[in-house]
Design a protein around this motif. Structure first.
Motif, PDB file in Angstrom:
ATOM      1  N   HIS A  26      -2.597  -6.177  -1.689  1.00  0.00           N
ATOM      2  CA  HIS A  26      -1.329  -6.514  -2.348  1.00  0.00           C
ATOM      3  C   HIS A  26      -0.615  -5.251  -2.830  1.00  0.00           C
ATOM      4  CE1 HIS A  26      -2.451 -10.640  -1.942  1.00  0.00           C
ATOM      5  NE2 HIS A  26      -3.510 -10.502  -2.705  1.00  0.00           N
ATOM      6  N   GLN A  29       0.982  -3.864   0.297  1.00  0.00           N
ATOM      7  CA  GLN A  29       2.194  -4.587   0.676  1.00  0.00           C
ATOM      8  C   GLN A  29       3.333  -4.342  -0.303  1.00  0.00           C
ATOM      9  OE1 GLN A  29       2.592  -6.098   3.553  1.00  0.00           O
ATOM     10  NE2 GLN A  29       0.494  -5.547   4.089  1.00  0.00           N
ATOM     11  N   LYS A  44       4.506  -0.630   0.533  1.00  0.00           N
ATOM     12  CA  LYS A  44       4.801  -0.280   1.927  1.00  0.00           C
ATOM     13  C   LYS A  44       6.289  -0.129   2.245  1.00  0.00           C
ATOM     14  CE  LYS A  44       2.285  -2.240   5.133  1.00  0.00           C
ATOM     15  NZ  LYS A  44       1.822  -3.234   6.140  1.00  0.00           N
ATOM     16  N   TRP A  80       5.870 -10.638  -3.233  1.00  0.00           N
ATOM     17  CA  TRP A  80       6.967 -10.941  -2.310  1.00  0.00           C
ATOM     18  C   TRP A  80       8.124 -11.661  -2.995  1.00  0.00           C
ATOM     19  CZ3 TRP A  80       7.419 -16.218  -2.219  1.00  0.00           C
ATOM     20  CH2 TRP A  80       6.281 -16.955  -2.572  1.00  0.00           C
TER      21      TRP A  80
END
Length: 527
Positions: free
Chosen positions: A121, A124, A127, A256
Motif C-alpha cells: 500500500h 501504491q 508510485k 485510492w
C-alpha cells in the motif's frame, strides 16, 4: 421478470457479511493458536472509541494537520502506561502494531529483516510520484535498485566539498547585515530548502536548478522532442506532491480514495523535469560523460554513473527521482531544525562557534576538508541531538511478509514476544522512541548535545533507518549540513530567535520540518 429481486440482493449481502464474519473468526482462532505455539503473549490493545476505530483515525489525521502528529503517538502510548512500548491498534477494518521498542525496531530492520518489507500500500501510494525505484520496490526489484544506486555513494564522491562550497556561498549571500551588524528578521527555512535542491540537482544531474539564485542558472540544454520544463515551481511541486502521498499513505489500504487533479499535475511537472535530464544524458551520449572541472578533476554526476548500468529512461527517472526527493527534503529539514535549536540555545551556539573557530579558523573563505568535518565531534553531537529531538523522519513502517513475531511487547510486563501475522503493518515510531525518558534521561525534552559524549547507540536512534534499507545518502546529508554549520559559525557570532513563544510545530509530511519555519536574526562577526 427481474433477474435479481430486492430480496435476492438482501440475501446476497447477508451471505457476504456472514462469510466475512466467519472468515474473520477462523483467522483469529488460527492466529491465537499460532501465537500460543510460538510462546507469544498478548499485546496491549489501544482502546477503541467506536466499533471500527474511526474516531481514533480521525484524531490522528487532525493531529497531523495541527502539526503535532508525532507527539500524538507519544501521548496515546503514554496514556496506556509509561512502560508500554508496543500496542495493537484497530483502524477501520484492519489491525496494525505501533512500537517504540528498540528491540522490535532491530527485528523489523535487521535481525528479522527477511520477515518484513515495505508494504504494497505504501508502494501504491507513492508510485504516482516516485514510480518503481529504491523507495517503492520490494524483493528482487528492490535488490536491483539498491545494486544500481549503492556504488554511487562512496566516500570519494561525498567528500568532494567544492559542490557544498558553491551552494553555501549562494545561501549566505542571501543574508545581508545592516550597518549595526544585524540582519533584519528573516526566514531561513526556504533558503535551506533551496540550498538542498541546488546541491542535490547538481550532484545527480550535473546541472543545478539554482533555486537560490536564478540569475546564475545556465540555459537548459536542448532536448529533442521535449518542451522545456518549469524550474520556478519545482520546490512547490515537491512540497505539494509530498503532502498528497503522505495523506494517501495515512489511509493505508484505502489510499485510492485520495486523489486529485492537483496531485496529477504535480507528478507530471516533476516527471517532466527529470525526464529532461535523462533524455539530455541519453541523447548527448559521450558528450555528456565525465565533464571536467576548472582544476582538471572529473566532475561526478550520479546520472552518468547510472547510465553506465542501464539505458532504460524510466528506470533512470525513477532511481534518480527517489534520490532527488530524499536529498532535497531530508537535508532541507535537517538544516532548518539545526538553526531552529541553535537560535533557542545560546550556550550551545557559543560552544559550537568557539570549537569551529579553533578547528577551521575564522575566515568564511578558509579551506575546509572532509577529514576536518569528520573530526569535529561537537558538530556531530549537535546534528544527532537535532535528529533525536525533532526526528526528521518521525515514523517508519514495515509489513510482515510471512507469519512472524516481534521479540517484545507481550504478556503482563511486555517481556514476551508478540505474534505478527502475515500482512500486518508495523509502525516504528522513531520520534516516540527518541523521547523515552527511560532511555535518554529525565531531560529527554531538552536540547543537550553533550548527552552524546561517549554514548554508544543502538536501535534506539535510527534517524536514517537501519539494516539493508538504511538510507544511502546519510553521509552526504551529514557532510553538507556540517559544511553549512561551519560557514555560518565563521560569519556570524550571534543568532536570535524571533518567533513568538509557542509550542514546537512538527510539520510532518513524510519528513518533519518546523511548522513555524526558522525565524531569526543574525549578527555578523567583526573582521
Amino acid at each position: 421478470m427481474h433477474l435479481f429481486s430486492p430480496l435476492t440482493f438482501l440475501l446476497g449481502v447477508l451471505a457476504l457479511i456472514s462469510y466475512k464474519v466467519l472468515s474473520s473468526i477462523r483467522e483469529k482462532r488460527r492466529q491465537s493458536a499460532e501465537a500460543a505455539r510460538r510462546g507469544c503473549g498478548p499485546c496491549p490493545i489501544l482502546p477503541k472509541q467506536d466499533l471500527l476505530g474511526i474516531t481514533q483515525f480521525r484524531e490522528s489525521i487532525r493531529a497531523t494537520r495541527a502539526e503535532r502528529g508525532p507527539k500524538y503517538v507519544v501521548e496515546k502510548m503514554d496514556a496506556m502506561g509509561k512502560n508500554i512500548h508496543t500496542v495493537q491498534v484497530r483502524v477501520l477494518d484492519y489491525d496494525l502494531n505501533v512500537t517504540r521498542d528498540p528491540e522490535n525496531a532491530r527485528a523489523c530492520f535487521s535481525s528479522q529483516s527477511n520477515d518484513f518489507d515495505i508494504g504494497v500500500h505504501r508502494t501504491q501510494s507513492w508510485k504516482p510520484l516516485l514510480g518503481v525505484g529504491i523507495f517503492t520496490s520490494q524483493g528482487e526489484a528492490w535488490k536491483h535498485s539498491r545494486a544500481l544506486v549503492r556504488p554511487q555513494f562512496t566516500t570519494q564522491q561525498i567528500s568532494d566539498l567544492d559542490l557544498a562550497e558553491r551552494h553555501t556561498r549562494d545561501l549566505t549571500n542571501k543574508i545581508v547585515a545592516g550597518a549595526d551588524g544585524w540582519t533584519e528578521t528573516m526566514q531561513l527555512q526556504p533558503l535551506f530548502y533551496n540550498f538542498a535542491l541546488d546541491t542535490v540537482t547538481e550532484f545527480l544531474y550535473g546541472y543545478s536548478v539554482h533555486a537560490q539564485n536564478p540569475n546564475a542558472r545556465a540555459a537548459l540544454p536542448t532536448v529533442r522532442g521535449m518542451d522545456e520544463p518549469n524550474l520556478l515551481e519545482l520546490g512547490v511541486n515537491f512540497d505539494q506532491g509530498k503532502r498528497w502521498i503522505e495523506e494517501r499513505g495515512a489511509f493505508y489500504k484505502w489510499y485510492w480514495l485520495i486523489s486529485s487533479k492537483d496531485f496529477d499535475h504535480r507528478c507530471r511537472e516533476i516527471h517532466k523535469l527529470v525526464d529532461w535530464f535523462v533524455q539530455c544524458r541519453l541523447q548527448g551520449g559521450d558528450k555528456q560523460k565525465d565533464p571536467e572541472l576548472a582544476d582538471g578533476k572529473k566532475k561526478f554526476i550520479l546520472l552518468n554513473e547510472l547510465a553506465k548500468e542501464t539505458q532504460n529512461p524510466l528506470e533512470l527517472r525513477n532511481e534518480s527521482l527517489s534520490l532527488l526527493f530524499a536529498g532535497r527534503d531530508t537535508a532541507g529539514a535537517l538544516l532548518g531544525w539545526v538553526f531552529y535549536f541553535l537560535a533557542r540555545n545560546e550556550r550551545v551556539f557559543n560552544k559550537l562557534r568557539t570549537l569551529v573557530l579553533e578547528q577551521f579558523g575564522s575566515s568564511p573563505t578558509s579551506e575546509i576538508t572532509f577529514a576536518q568535518l569528520k573530526a569535529c565531534t561537537y558538530i556531530t553531537h549537535v546534528i544527532n541531538e537535532v535528529f533525536r529531538v525533532a526526528a526528521v523522519i518521525p515514523l517508519n513502517e514495515r509489513v510482515a511478509v510471512r507469519d512472524t513475531t516481534l521479540p517484545r511487547g507481550g504478556g503482563p510486563d511486555g517481556s514476551q514476544p508478540i505474534f505478527i501475522p502475515k500482512g500486518r503493518q508495523v509502525l516504528i515510531a522513531t520520534y516516540a522512541m527518541q523521547h523515552r525518558a527511560d532511555i535518554w534521561g529525565d531531560d529527554v525534552e531538552d536540547f543537550v548535545p553533550e548527552r552524546w559524549e561517549g554514548r554508544k547507540v543502538g536501535f534506539e536512534f535510527i534517524p536514517f533507518g537501519a539494516g539493508p534499507r538504511s538510507c544511502l545518502g546519510q553521509q552526504f546529508s551529514h557532510t553538507e549540513t556540517s559544511y553549512v554549520i561551519v560557514r555560518f559559525c565563521q560569519r556570524f557570532d550571534r543568532i536570535e530567535n524571533m518567533e513568538e513563544p509557542g509550542p514546537i510545530r512538527l510539520c510532518h509530511a513524510i519528513e518533519n520540518r518546523s511548522g513555524s519555519g526558522v525565524q531569526v536574526r543574525l549578527h555578523e562577526a567583526a573582521r
